[in-house]
Design an enzyme around this catalytic site. Structure first.
Site, short mmCIF file in Angstrom:
data_model
loop_
_atom_site.label_atom_id
_atom_site.label_comp_id
_atom_site.label_asym_id
_atom_site.label_seq_id
_atom_site.Cartn_x
_atom_site.Cartn_y
_atom_site.Cartn_z
N GLN B 101 0.82 -1.22 0.00
CA GLN B 101 0.00 0.00 0.00
C GLN B 101 0.85 1.27 0.00
O GLN B 101 0.40 2.30 -0.44
CB GLN B 101 -0.89 0.02 1.25
CG GLN B 101 -1.89 -1.13 1.32
CD GLN B 101 -2.93 -1.03 0.22
OE1 GLN B 101 -3.54 0.01 0.02
NE2 GLN B 101 -3.12 -2.11 -0.53
N GLY B 102 2.07 1.16 0.50
CA GLY B 102 2.91 2.36 0.64
C GLY B 102 3.28 2.94 -0.72
O GLY B 102 3.39 2.22 -1.71
N CYS B 103 3.46 4.29 -0.75
CA CYS B 103 3.80 4.95 -2.01
C CYS B 103 5.28 4.78 -2.36
O CYS B 103 5.65 4.82 -3.53
CB CYS B 103 3.49 6.44 -1.93
SG CYS B 103 1.77 6.80 -2.19
N VAL B 104 6.12 4.66 -1.35
CA VAL B 104 7.56 4.59 -1.63
C VAL B 104 8.15 3.36 -0.97
O VAL B 104 7.99 3.18 0.23
CB VAL B 104 8.30 5.84 -1.11
CG1 VAL B 104 9.79 5.73 -1.40
CG2 VAL B 104 7.76 7.08 -1.78
#
Lengths: 179, 104
Positions: B101-104
């Site tokens: 789910q994390g963007c980075v």
């Protein structure tokens, strides 16, 4: 009552491996404030992770992101940013206080901490990761000339100092993002 | 939530095909999942898969490519070689975990 249902057919996610990798993204980074350096890097990193060829062009103030002597020292100022809130609830930072001495240093430190807490790297590290993921970095010719800088002043993985026209040429067919 | 049969076991998957139950996965199933997306697992792949499984048990979310590099010790560049084009999603799929789910 018991019901037995046949298992659903095997479903394999579509990772687009069969299609030609023809999607390209061009990002123009024109801002050198710490807060405005990140959006382009986050989008570039996301695009690369989705198999999209990504090219970044650094121009004007965005040049600071790739200048060796400046890239570790990007700053964030609350001045002129009406969306800047205090760490308490939704309270705004009064704009009259934003230009006070030391405010930029405090705001920069706070923003860096918030970014680090999310496990997001600092700008130079982030560019390392983008290059490792296959991203291409280009520097703007006019910005280099205005700042009297050459390739030796820039990150070693910048692929060249090129004109705006060259960048447009290299990114034929790409989606474009100007930040 | 569809149930499908893989390697002789019934497993729960989401509507894209990612496993949804952590406990339904084992390493044999990992090989089957990898083969379905054209990847033959080597020890280098297993290092990533085992890290993802172990990290999920403590974090409750799937590690991003960044975390696989900084905590798992496998550089992003190598992840792109092992799991071409979309490493984060492919690693999660083979490890039987949700997409990160994390963007980075």
């Amino acid at each position: 009552m018991t019901t037995t249902t046949a298992p659903a057919p095997v479903l394999v996610p579509n990772f687009d491996d069969d299609t030609e990798a023809d999607r390209k993204l061009a990002i123009i980074c024109s801002k050198g404030n710490l807060d405005m350096a990140y959006p382009g890097l986050i989008m570039a990193n996301a695009a690369l992770g989705e198999g999209v060829e990504t090219m970044i062009f650094f121009t004007f103030w965005g040049f600071d992101m790739i200048i060796k002597s400046r890239m570790n020292d990007l700053q964030f100022s609350p001045a002129g940013n009406a969306a800047m809130h205090l760490p308490i609830g939704d309270m705004h930072l009064p704009q009259s206080l934003a230009p006070m001495p030391g405010m930029t240093a405090v705001a920069t430190k706070m923003l860096k901490k918030q970014i680090a807490d999310l496990g997001v790297p600092e700008v130079p590290d982030f560019l390392d990761q983008i290059v490792a993921a296959g991203g291409h970095l280009w520097a703007c010719r006019m910005s280099a000339d205005m700042n009297k800088l050459t390739e030796t002043d820039l990150r070693d993985d910048v692929e060249g100092i090129i004109s705006a026209a060259d960048f447009i040429d290299k990114t034929a067919g790409a989606q474009l993002l100007f930040i | 939530m569809p149930v499908t049969e893989l390697n002789g076991h019934q497993v729960h998957i989401d509507d894209e095909g990612f496993l949804t139950q952590f406990a339904e996965w084992d390493e044999d199933l990992g090989k089957v999942l990898a083969a379905q997306i054209g990847i033959a697992l080597t020890e280098a792949h297993w290092k990533v898969i085992r890290f993802l499984r172990q990290d999920f048990t403590t974090q409750g979310v799937t590690a991003t490519a960044r975390r696989v590099q900084t905590v798992g010790g496998v550089p992003v560049k190598e992840q792109f070689v092992l799991f071409p084009k979309k490493p984060a999603k492919k690693m999660a799929y083979i490890a039987g975990l949700p997409k990160p789910q994390g963007c980075v």
